[in-house]
Design an enzyme around this catalytic site. Structure first.
Site, mmCIF file in Angstrom:
data_model
loop_
_atom_site.group_PDB
_atom_site.id
_atom_site.type_symbol
_atom_site.label_atom_id
_atom_site.label_comp_id
_atom_site.label_asym_id
_atom_site.label_seq_id
_atom_site.Cartn_x
_atom_site.Cartn_y
_atom_site.Cartn_z
ATOM 1 N N ASP A 140 32.875 40.879 34.639
ATOM 2 C CA ASP A 140 31.962 42.401 34.637
ATOM 3 C C ASP A 140 32.036 42.642 36.124
ATOM 4 O O ASP A 140 31.407 42.184 36.942
ATOM 5 C CB ASP A 140 30.631 42.392 33.813
ATOM 6 C CG ASP A 140 30.352 44.258 33.881
ATOM 7 O OD1 ASP A 140 31.691 44.823 34.347
ATOM 8 O OD2 ASP A 140 29.759 44.255 33.431
ATOM 9 N N LYS A 142 35.854 38.418 29.446
ATOM 10 C CA LYS A 142 35.792 40.383 30.111
ATOM 11 C C LYS A 142 35.107 39.938 31.249
ATOM 12 O O LYS A 142 34.409 40.522 30.643
ATOM 13 C CB LYS A 142 36.157 41.519 29.098
ATOM 14 C CG LYS A 142 36.394 42.952 30.090
ATOM 15 C CD LYS A 142 36.196 43.747 29.384
ATOM 16 C CE LYS A 142 36.725 45.071 29.724
ATOM 17 N NZ LYS A 142 36.010 45.230 30.988
ATOM 18 N N GLU A 178 40.951 35.893 26.685
ATOM 19 C CA GLU A 178 39.649 35.919 27.680
ATOM 20 C C GLU A 178 37.873 36.423 27.826
ATOM 21 O O GLU A 178 38.695 37.124 26.768
ATOM 22 C CB GLU A 178 40.678 36.199 28.842
ATOM 23 C CG GLU A 178 41.869 36.037 29.423
ATOM 24 C CD GLU A 178 43.280 36.701 29.825
ATOM 25 O OE1 GLU A 178 42.387 37.534 30.310
ATOM 26 O OE2 GLU A 178 44.135 36.064 29.612
ATOM 27 N N CYS A 212 -1.339 57.060 47.411
ATOM 28 C CA CYS A 212 -1.345 56.056 47.475
ATOM 29 C C CYS A 212 -2.188 55.241 46.197
ATOM 30 O O CYS A 212 -3.558 55.535 46.599
ATOM 31 C CB CYS A 212 -1.531 54.957 48.146
ATOM 32 S SG CYS A 212 -1.803 52.881 48.527
ATOM 33 N N CYS A 260 -5.086 53.236 48.401
ATOM 34 C CA CYS A 260 -5.937 52.905 48.953
ATOM 35 C C CYS A 260 -5.763 54.824 49.366
ATOM 36 O O CYS A 260 -6.683 54.841 50.274
ATOM 37 C CB CYS A 260 -5.168 52.342 50.253
ATOM 38 S SG CYS A 260 -3.381 53.510 51.356
ATOM 39 N N TYR A 306 43.452 37.569 36.092
ATOM 40 C CA TYR A 306 43.968 37.502 34.693
ATOM 41 C C TYR A 306 44.949 37.577 34.086
ATOM 42 O O TYR A 306 45.796 38.363 33.311
ATOM 43 C CB TYR A 306 42.238 38.434 33.940
ATOM 44 C CG TYR A 306 42.249 39.368 34.801
ATOM 45 C CD1 TYR A 306 42.887 40.408 34.813
ATOM 46 C CD2 TYR A 306 41.158 39.748 35.427
ATOM 47 C CE1 TYR A 306 43.069 41.597 35.603
ATOM 48 C CE2 TYR A 306 40.385 41.270 35.456
ATOM 49 C CZ TYR A 306 42.152 41.991 35.893
ATOM 50 O OH TYR A 306 41.215 43.016 36.315
ATOM 51 N N LYS A 337 33.785 45.077 23.421
ATOM 52 C CA LYS A 337 32.703 44.582 24.100
ATOM 53 C C LYS A 337 31.430 44.591 23.500
ATOM 54 O O LYS A 337 31.530 45.189 21.961
ATOM 55 C CB LYS A 337 32.788 46.896 24.533
ATOM 56 C CG LYS A 337 34.169 46.859 25.401
ATOM 57 C CD LYS A 337 34.238 46.688 27.068
ATOM 58 C CE LYS A 337 32.702 46.832 27.564
ATOM 59 N NZ LYS A 337 33.385 47.965 28.433
#
Ligand code: IVH
Length: 667
Positions: A117, A115, A113, A406, A409, A225, A312
């Protein structure tokens, strides 16, 4: 390694793993990938194996992490909710297969199946009725998240079927589909909220939201599942899943029975290359022994089943050189660091820029000039920097600091207590803030002014033709046609689109103003609660927090917006151009013709856009949902509708209406 050294290392590893568990389960903001986390666990396991006398029952190798939050009611799981052993190599899979076959004494059938997430959930049914949904929690005790789970349309609330056991528990993964996640984050960004890092965080964050009204607005989905119970319908896992699907549970149709480990490896390979085709995130494949009897025989360790493993996939990651960091100023003044990188191929696209999120994240990475960095593509829209290769940092490299002023500016940046972002407070003059507000105003979900892109806004701004959104309404086609790249035809189209925008309903005008933290949904609540802009302007913070879903942060931001004379002047100008600042009496808005109906839109339309139909459904009291279930009232189908939606509707006897039928219905 000496025992004293092992003890010290074990303590460090346990502390580190616990810190990452907390970040992952409680704060939904992991700092390391699953792969790196597994490396820590693996190291701890190896040392504990050599020095078993140092193992304690509370070691992270003996227990699963915990996501229990204080505010939910907690219940004990009827069966402990365990984790899965992770594997990353073929050899580890062969070892798993050997162990399983040895115990079975024969060849073994597996089920593969994807997996998913997301966030796991366990739901109990008795006599066909939904009893309770629990989050994983610490594996023994979970949070009662029933109210949130019940907002998911595809989850059966009651089932009647002759096969149904008197009671059973079914487990699944709560997820966001990729497109729904993209939209959710877009809305969050538009309303000044911090976007979720990936669909998994969005799903588990949403599942743990205390206000289920907010959850109901988010299109969560759930795939199942595993089924548990005293008397299950079948003697195989795949058989039970087929039954679950026939009772109305959503089960992924990618599930496959495999006759041996070679077929398992094939499945893993196929889905690694086809991963991007799936409309939800996966992080691997789960391999399970199919026979329930064999599963029972193999049993469990304290943490994982012996009859299943997860293979994995590695997160798609690359290493590249950092060239510089840009600090971008958004329309709300939030300053975001972005890494400019030496181009590198990652999961099929060339990446030149990656997100650094915010000042905290930069500090955590301890980024230096010209570092080699690791970038990763998860579910997020742009890749992110996840780590630094410190071994290749030159000795004289200087650290990169977040600016105090900034970059656009020169104003001194400020930080709001409790927020991760630094802001430029110069909202009246800072160019990207002014331009950003114009871009937001004309965007599709706001005033939907067509033909003006970012470049045209730049030109209009550079030539001093537009300083604020109200200036758009004074533009003539002649002036526009003098702009680079704009012919007479496109100039005429733009002015027509600007003229037409005066018909945009009040709540969207309100959203278009770009009040910090006021997204589409908040603008809608404000409009329907106060009915006119004057009433909102005169509302106190106290009045504002009485509106559903508006808290102190949003209320304060609204009050600040209307306390600013310049904003009031812009609103007066917009009013003089005929924009709607209160809902038209008798308008189609807010009827209850579709009250209580759940409608699924599919296909493309000629008379209105899909978003407009969605809006009409909501305005008329209905709910617009993405998947067809027995609870769907009807399908609104355009050209080339989704075949599976139409097929499901046919099977369930759900009517399918055309756009003409629909428009007549709400007329
Ligand atoms: S079976 C006792 N199957 O992965 C075995 N888990 O890392 C229960 N997950 O907690 C797990 N897709 O949240 C199983 N097809 C799948 C899955 C799956 C995702 C999640 C689940 C579990 C976690 C373990």
């Amino acid at each position: 390694m000496k025992i004293s050294e092992a003890k010290r290392r074990i303590e460090t590893l346990r502390r580190e793993i616990e810190r990452h568990d907390d970040l992952y389960y409680k704060q939904n903001s992991p700092q390391i990938s699953d792969f790196e986390y597994d490396l820590l666990i693996h190291e701890l396991e190896t040392i504990e194996k050599r020095f078993p006398e140092l193992i304690t029952p509370d070691s992270p190798t003996r227990k699963v992490g915990s996501d229990v939050l204080k505010e939910f009611v907690q219940y004990r799981h009827d069966y402990p909710m365990l984790s899965l052993a992770n594997t990353y190599t073929q050899d580890e899979l062969f070892e798993f297969d050997n162990r399983v076959r040895k115990s079975a004494g024969t060849d073994v059938k597996y089920v593969c199946e994807l997996k998913l997430d997301g966030a796991s959930v366990s739901i109990r049914y008795e006599n066909g009725r939904f009893i309770r949904a629990l989050s994983r929690g610490d594996g023994e005790v979970g949070d009662d998240v029933s109210a949130n789970i019940l907002t998911i349309n595809s989850i059966p609330k009651s089932i009647s079927n002759p096969d149904l056991p008197q009671s059973f528990t079914i487990r699944g993964e709560v997820i966001f589909h990729k497109e729904d996640f993209r939209k959710l984050n877009e809305t969050r960004v538009n309303s000044g909220e911090v976007p979720f890092a990936n669909p998994r965080n969005a799903a588990s964050g949403t599942l743990k939201t205390l206000d289920s009204k907010i959850v109901a607005q988010r299109p969560l989905d759930c795939y199942f599942y595993y089924m548990l119970g005293e008397k299950l319908p079948g003697d195989s896992h795949s058989g039970n899943m087929k039954r679950a699907a026939s009772w109305g549970f959503r089960v992924s149709d990618t599930i496959k029975q495999c006759n041996n480990i070679a077929e398992v490896l094939q499945f893993i390979e196929i889905w690694e290359t086809r991963r991007s085709e799936i409309d939800f995130e996966i992080d691997g494949v789960v391999v399970k022994a199919d026979s329930i009897e064999l599963q029972k025989r193999l049993g469990y360790t304290s943490k994982t089943p012996r009859w299943a493993v997860a293979f994995k996939y590695k997160a798609e990651q690359e290493r590249t050189r950092l060239i510089s960091v840009s600090f971008q100023v958004g329309r709300t003044g939030a300053v975001t660091p972005v890494a400019n990188l030496a181009p590198v191929l990652l999961a099929g696209t060339t990446v030149r820029r990656a997100s650094l999120h915010n000042a905290d994240q930069m500090k955590l990475l301890d980024l230096h000039m010209h570092d080699y960095v690791y970038i990763e593509k998860g579910g997020e829209i742009i890749p992110k920097v996840v780590g630094v290769d410190i071994a290749h940092r030159s000795a004289d490299a200087l650290p990169l600091d977040f600016p105090v002023k900034c970059p656009e500016c020169g104003y001194r940046l400020t930080r709001i207590e409790g927020e991760a972002n630094w802001y430029c407070p110069n909202d009246l003059e800072c160019p990207p803030q002014l331009k950003g507000r114009i871009e937001h105003f004309i965007s599709r979900k706001a005033m939907n002014i067509e033909g003006i892109g970012e470049e045209t806004v730049d030109l209009l701004f550079g030539r001093n033709l537009v300083r604020d959104v109200s200036d758009l309404y004074g533009l003539s086609a002649e002036t526009l046609s003098t702009l680079e790249g704009l012919g007479e035809k496109s100039a005429a189209n733009i002015t027509r689109s600007i003229r037409n925008s005066v018909n945009v309903p009040f709540h969207r005008v309100l959203f278009s103003l770009g009040i910090r933290h006021v997204g589409e949904a908040t603008a809608r609540s404000l409009a329907s609660h106060f009915k006119s802009i004057n009433a909102i302007m005169n509302a106190s913070v106290d009045d504002l927090i009485h509106v559903p879903d508006i808290g102190l942060k949003i209320a304060t931001s609204i009050r600040e917006f209307f306390d600013n004379d310049r904003n009031l002047a812009i609103i007066e100008k917009l009013r003089s151009f005929g924009l709607s600042f209160n809902p038209e009496p008798g308008s189609a808005e807010n009827s209850d013709k579709l009250a209580g109906l759940s409608i699924v839109i599919t296909g493309t339309f000629s008379r209105h856009s899909r978003d407009e139909y969605k809006e009409m459904i909501i305005n008329n009291g209905g709910r617009s949902l993405s998947s067809v279930t027995s609870g769907t009232s009807f399908i609104l189908a355009g050209e080339s509708p989704g075949p599976s939606k139409i097929e499901t509707a046919r099977k369930l006897g759900i009517p399918v209406y055309s756009e003409t039928d629909f428009l007549e219905m709400i007329a």
